[in-house]
Scaffold this motif. Sequence first.
Motif, mmCIF file in Angstrom:
data_model
loop_
_atom_site.group_PDB
_atom_site.id
_atom_site.type_symbol
_atom_site.label_atom_id
_atom_site.label_comp_id
_atom_site.label_asym_id
_atom_site.label_seq_id
_atom_site.Cartn_x
_atom_site.Cartn_y
_atom_site.Cartn_z
ATOM 1 N N GLY A 1 0.795 -1.224 0.000
ATOM 2 C CA GLY A 1 0.000 0.000 0.000
ATOM 3 C C GLY A 1 0.825 1.270 0.000
ATOM 4 O O GLY A 1 0.515 2.229 -0.710
ATOM 5 N N THR A 2 1.897 1.285 0.766
ATOM 6 C CA THR A 2 2.759 2.466 0.829
ATOM 7 C C THR A 2 3.388 2.747 -0.526
ATOM 8 O O THR A 2 3.420 3.887 -0.985
ATOM 9 C CB THR A 2 3.863 2.270 1.891
ATOM 10 O OG1 THR A 2 3.242 2.012 3.146
ATOM 11 C CG2 THR A 2 4.750 3.493 1.996
ATOM 12 N N GLU A 3 3.864 1.709 -1.196
ATOM 13 C CA GLU A 3 4.494 1.864 -2.498
ATOM 14 C C GLU A 3 3.473 2.269 -3.560
ATOM 15 O O GLU A 3 3.771 3.071 -4.437
ATOM 16 C CB GLU A 3 5.212 0.574 -2.914
ATOM 17 C CG GLU A 3 6.444 0.262 -2.100
ATOM 18 C CD GLU A 3 6.159 -0.375 -0.743
ATOM 19 O OE1 GLU A 3 4.986 -0.591 -0.376
ATOM 20 O OE2 GLU A 3 7.138 -0.650 -0.028
ATOM 21 N N VAL A 4 2.260 1.711 -3.473
ATOM 22 C CA VAL A 4 1.203 2.066 -4.419
ATOM 23 C C VAL A 4 0.889 3.554 -4.302
ATOM 24 O O VAL A 4 0.716 4.241 -5.311
ATOM 25 C CB VAL A 4 -0.060 1.205 -4.190
ATOM 26 C CG1 VAL A 4 -1.245 1.737 -4.977
ATOM 27 C CG2 VAL A 4 0.216 -0.246 -4.556
ATOM 28 N N LYS A 5 0.844 4.061 -3.077
ATOM 29 C CA LYS A 5 0.542 5.482 -2.867
ATOM 30 C C LYS A 5 1.598 6.390 -3.483
ATOM 31 O O LYS A 5 1.290 7.508 -3.878
ATOM 32 C CB LYS A 5 0.393 5.773 -1.376
ATOM 33 C CG LYS A 5 -0.876 5.200 -0.792
ATOM 34 C CD LYS A 5 -0.979 5.479 0.688
ATOM 35 C CE LYS A 5 -2.210 4.805 1.260
ATOM 36 N NZ LYS A 5 -2.315 4.967 2.700
ATOM 37 N N THR A 6 2.834 5.918 -3.589
ATOM 38 C CA THR A 6 3.892 6.742 -4.190
ATOM 39 C C THR A 6 3.773 6.780 -5.707
ATOM 40 O O THR A 6 4.390 7.617 -6.354
ATOM 41 C CB THR A 6 5.301 6.222 -3.845
ATOM 42 O OG1 THR A 6 5.513 4.955 -4.468
ATOM 43 C CG2 THR A 6 5.525 6.142 -2.352
ATOM 44 N N ARG A 7 2.998 5.832 -6.268
ATOM 45 C CA ARG A 7 2.818 5.713 -7.720
ATOM 46 C C ARG A 7 4.137 5.447 -8.444
ATOM 47 O O ARG A 7 4.321 5.827 -9.592
ATOM 48 C CB ARG A 7 2.118 6.945 -8.284
ATOM 49 C CG ARG A 7 0.734 7.106 -7.729
ATOM 50 C CD ARG A 7 -0.043 8.159 -8.462
ATOM 51 N NE ARG A 7 -1.431 8.076 -8.061
ATOM 52 C CZ ARG A 7 -2.082 9.076 -7.517
ATOM 53 N NH1 ARG A 7 -1.516 10.219 -7.323
ATOM 54 N NH2 ARG A 7 -3.330 8.917 -7.176
ATOM 55 N N ASP A 8 5.044 4.789 -7.737
ATOM 56 C CA ASP A 8 6.341 4.426 -8.321
ATOM 57 C C ASP A 8 6.282 2.953 -8.717
ATOM 58 O O ASP A 8 6.331 2.066 -7.861
ATOM 59 C CB ASP A 8 7.449 4.676 -7.305
ATOM 60 C CG ASP A 8 8.838 4.453 -7.864
ATOM 61 O OD1 ASP A 8 9.005 3.591 -8.756
ATOM 62 O OD2 ASP A 8 9.776 5.138 -7.400
ATOM 63 N N LYS A 9 6.180 2.705 -10.019
ATOM 64 C CA LYS A 9 5.999 1.333 -10.520
ATOM 65 C C LYS A 9 7.150 0.424 -10.103
ATOM 66 O O LYS A 9 6.928 -0.738 -9.758
ATOM 67 C CB LYS A 9 5.867 1.347 -12.038
ATOM 68 C CG LYS A 9 4.592 2.009 -12.515
ATOM 69 C CD LYS A 9 4.580 2.133 -14.004
ATOM 70 C CE LYS A 9 5.414 3.352 -14.357
ATOM 71 N NZ LYS A 9 5.243 3.891 -15.667
#
Length: 78
Positions: A38-46
Amino acid sequence: MKLPILFATLSLVLAGAASAQSVPHQGACRADAQKLCGTEVKTRDKAKVQACLAANASKVTPDCRANLMAAKDAKAAQ
């Protein structure tokens, strides 16, 4: 909302860069990414999302794992 675009792009990224290769189970990592990364998804960094999914490969669904393996194979073939 940009989240669906991120997940559609993530599905393509997980397919690998080989243009002839198709996604084994398109969209299979969507729920796993939300649940485990979830944290990585929020950054929108694929790249971060893909790295997180790879780090959690033992926890993802079989279809998502197949996508991760396809991406790994495509990367190795380059």
